[in-house]
Design a protein around this motif. Structure first.
Motif, PDB file in Angstrom:
ATOM      1  N   HIS A 178       0.835  -1.201   0.000  1.00  0.00           N
ATOM      2  CA  HIS A 178       0.000   0.000   0.000  1.00  0.00           C
ATOM      3  C   HIS A 178       0.869   1.251   0.000  1.00  0.00           C
ATOM      4  CE1 HIS A 178      -3.266   2.723   0.919  1.00  0.00           C
ATOM      5  NE2 HIS A 178      -2.581   3.193   1.951  1.00  0.00           N
ATOM      6  N   LYS A 218       3.917   1.546  -1.098  1.00  0.00           N
ATOM      7  CA  LYS A 218       4.566   1.669  -2.409  1.00  0.00           C
ATOM      8  C   LYS A 218       3.604   2.231  -3.445  1.00  0.00           C
ATOM      9  CE  LYS A 218       8.037  -2.012  -1.922  1.00  0.00           C
ATOM     10  NZ  LYS A 218       8.472  -3.344  -2.420  1.00  0.00           N
ATOM     11  N   ARG A 219       2.365   1.744  -3.399  1.00  0.00           N
ATOM     12  CA  ARG A 219       1.375   2.213  -4.369  1.00  0.00           C
ATOM     13  C   ARG A 219       1.086   3.693  -4.162  1.00  0.00           C
ATOM     14  NH1 ARG A 219      -3.918   2.892  -3.950  1.00  0.00           N
ATOM     15  NH2 ARG A 219      -4.029   1.721  -2.005  1.00  0.00           N
ATOM     16  N   VAL A 220       0.912   4.088  -2.902  1.00  0.00           N
ATOM     17  CA  VAL A 220       0.633   5.493  -2.608  1.00  0.00           C
ATOM     18  C   VAL A 220       1.804   6.370  -3.028  1.00  0.00           C
ATOM     19  CG1 VAL A 220       0.286   7.170  -0.748  1.00  0.00           C
ATOM     20  CG2 VAL A 220      -0.979   5.003  -0.734  1.00  0.00           C
ATOM     21  N   ARG A 279       4.046   5.693  -5.352  1.00  0.00           N
ATOM     22  CA  ARG A 279       4.116   5.716  -6.814  1.00  0.00           C
ATOM     23  C   ARG A 279       3.086   6.683  -7.384  1.00  0.00           C
ATOM     24  NH1 ARG A 279       2.339   1.101  -7.734  1.00  0.00           N
ATOM     25  NH2 ARG A 279       0.300   1.674  -8.565  1.00  0.00           N
ATOM     26  N   GLU A 280       1.856   6.635  -6.853  1.00  0.00           N
ATOM     27  CA  GLU A 280       0.807   7.519  -7.347  1.00  0.00           C
ATOM     28  C   GLU A 280       1.141   8.975  -7.065  1.00  0.00           C
ATOM     29  OE1 GLU A 280      -2.649   6.034  -5.426  1.00  0.00           O
ATOM     30  OE2 GLU A 280      -2.955   4.381  -6.852  1.00  0.00           O
ATOM     31  N   ARG A 281       1.722   9.240  -5.888  1.00  0.00           N
ATOM     32  CA  ARG A 281       2.104  10.609  -5.554  1.00  0.00           C
ATOM     33  C   ARG A 281       3.193  11.104  -6.501  1.00  0.00           C
ATOM     34  NH1 ARG A 281       3.813   9.794  -0.701  1.00  0.00           N
ATOM     35  NH2 ARG A 281       1.809  10.143   0.320  1.00  0.00           N
ATOM     36  N   ARG A 282       4.149  10.217  -6.788  1.00  0.00           N
ATOM     37  CA  ARG A 282       5.229  10.590  -7.698  1.00  0.00           C
ATOM     38  C   ARG A 282       4.684  10.853  -9.113  1.00  0.00           C
ATOM     39  NH1 ARG A 282      10.620  10.571  -7.828  1.00  0.00           N
ATOM     40  NH2 ARG A 282      11.606  10.407  -9.874  1.00  0.00           N
ATOM     41  N   GLU A 283       3.769  10.020  -9.563  1.00  0.00           N
ATOM     42  CA  GLU A 283       3.189  10.186 -10.897  1.00  0.00           C
ATOM     43  C   GLU A 283       2.420  11.496 -10.994  1.00  0.00           C
ATOM     44  OE1 GLU A 283       0.893   6.659 -11.355  1.00  0.00           O
ATOM     45  OE2 GLU A 283       2.592   5.413 -11.981  1.00  0.00           O
ATOM     46  N   ARG A 284       1.703  11.852  -9.926  1.00  0.00           N
ATOM     47  CA  ARG A 284       0.943  13.100  -9.931  1.00  0.00           C
ATOM     48  C   ARG A 284       1.871  14.305 -10.008  1.00  0.00           C
ATOM     49  NH1 ARG A 284      -2.335  10.422  -6.068  1.00  0.00           N
ATOM     50  NH2 ARG A 284      -1.221  11.473  -4.370  1.00  0.00           N
ATOM     51  N   TYR A 333      12.681  14.744  -9.620  1.00  0.00           N
ATOM     52  CA  TYR A 333      11.933  14.089 -10.687  1.00  0.00           C
ATOM     53  C   TYR A 333      12.655  14.125 -12.027  1.00  0.00           C
ATOM     54  CZ  TYR A 333       8.108  13.961  -7.379  1.00  0.00           C
ATOM     55  OH  TYR A 333       7.347  13.695  -6.269  1.00  0.00           O
TER      56      TYR A 333
END
Length: 271
Positions: A44, A46-48, A50-55, A96
């Motif tokens: 969880h 890692k997913r959070v 990753r999503e934060r980084r993608e945003r 980034y």
């Protein structure tokens, strides 16, 4: 949910459609082991992350695109312009992207692939070379009409001159037209350069507010005529290609906008 213990004990269906005894339910709802729970929490996190980084990455790239739109094509864009627009620190940006050029390169790659995919989605099933050329050429100009930020970025970094995948398609379409007898050009390479040059100049006029839909049609018609197509056929191909785009693009192309004002239909004068 409150279980009906009598029905469960009797082996009847439970409210969620399962069947079994209290013992079965006990095994099914057995607590997760500490090791497995730790893995779930880690996944969880890692997913959070990753999503934060993608945003954030998408936010920075949108800022790059916006800065290019807002600044004259002669201005040099620097990292301070981007981080100011994005409202982030220089350190955050470097988490980034190693440099502004890296961010621009990533954005350019994404935009190139996106546009080529859009064009292929609409026109790749067409067999008539005149329709293929008129369709592909107009789609680039129509997108610039609908999204001047996209057009400004394309112009600012000279993306039209380095998009090899697009150039290959252009050359293939011209060669197809020569093979079918629809085109009469002295050099396929020169004809491709002519098309690219016309597209570049047209996008420049569009983003500066000096062209409308009638200009897009007129230029596409003139382009086909320069390839040896007579005026009547060129005009018909341009009209048919435009109608085809308008029919096929909605629902198939993410950037397409149906409001006709967005690409200047309401303005008939070419300035």
């Amino acid at each position: 949910m409150i279980l009906n213990l009598s029905s469960v004990a009797a082996g009847h269906d439970t409210p969620n459609g399962a069947s079994g005894t209290i013992e079965d339910m006990h095994h099914a709802s057995a607590p997760v082991s500490p090791e497995k729970s730790s893995m779930i929490k880690e996944d969880h996190r890692k997913r959070v992350a990753r999503e934060r980084r993608e945003r954030m990455e998408a936010h920075l790239l949108r800022s790059v695109l916006k800065v290019f739109h807002e600044r004259p094509s002669t201005d040099r864009i620097v990292i301070e312009d981007v981080i100011t627009h994005a409202n982030v620190s220089r350190g955050t940006f470097y988490q980034y992207f190693p440099s502004l050029n890296d961010a621009i390169a990533q954005l350019a790659g994404t935009i190139t692939e996106d546009m080529l995919s859009s064009v292929l989605t609409v026109y790749d099933s067409l067999a008539d070379p005149k329709m293929r050329t008129a369709c592909g050429f107009q789609m680039y100009l129509l997108r610039a009409c609908m999204d001047k930020g996209w057009g400004a970025f394309m112009m600012h970094i000279g993306l039209l001159q380095v998009d090899n995948a697009m150039l290959t398609k252009i050359i293939d379409d011209i060669a197809l037209g020569v093979g079918t007898g629809d085109y009469d050009v002295s050099s396929i390479a020169v004809a491709a350069e002519l098309l690219l040059g016309a597209k570049t100049q047209a996008i420049g006029r569009i983003i500066s507010g000096q062209a409308d839909l009638s200009y897009v049609h007129a230029l596409t018609e003139q382009l086909l005529m320069s390839f040896g197509v007579n005026r009547s056929q060129a005009r018909s191909s341009v009209s048919d290609a435009y109608d085809y785009i308008v029919r096929e693009a909605p629902g198939n192309i993410p950037w397409w906008r149906n409001d006709e004002v967005s690409f200047g239909r309401d303005t008939t004068a070419v300035r």
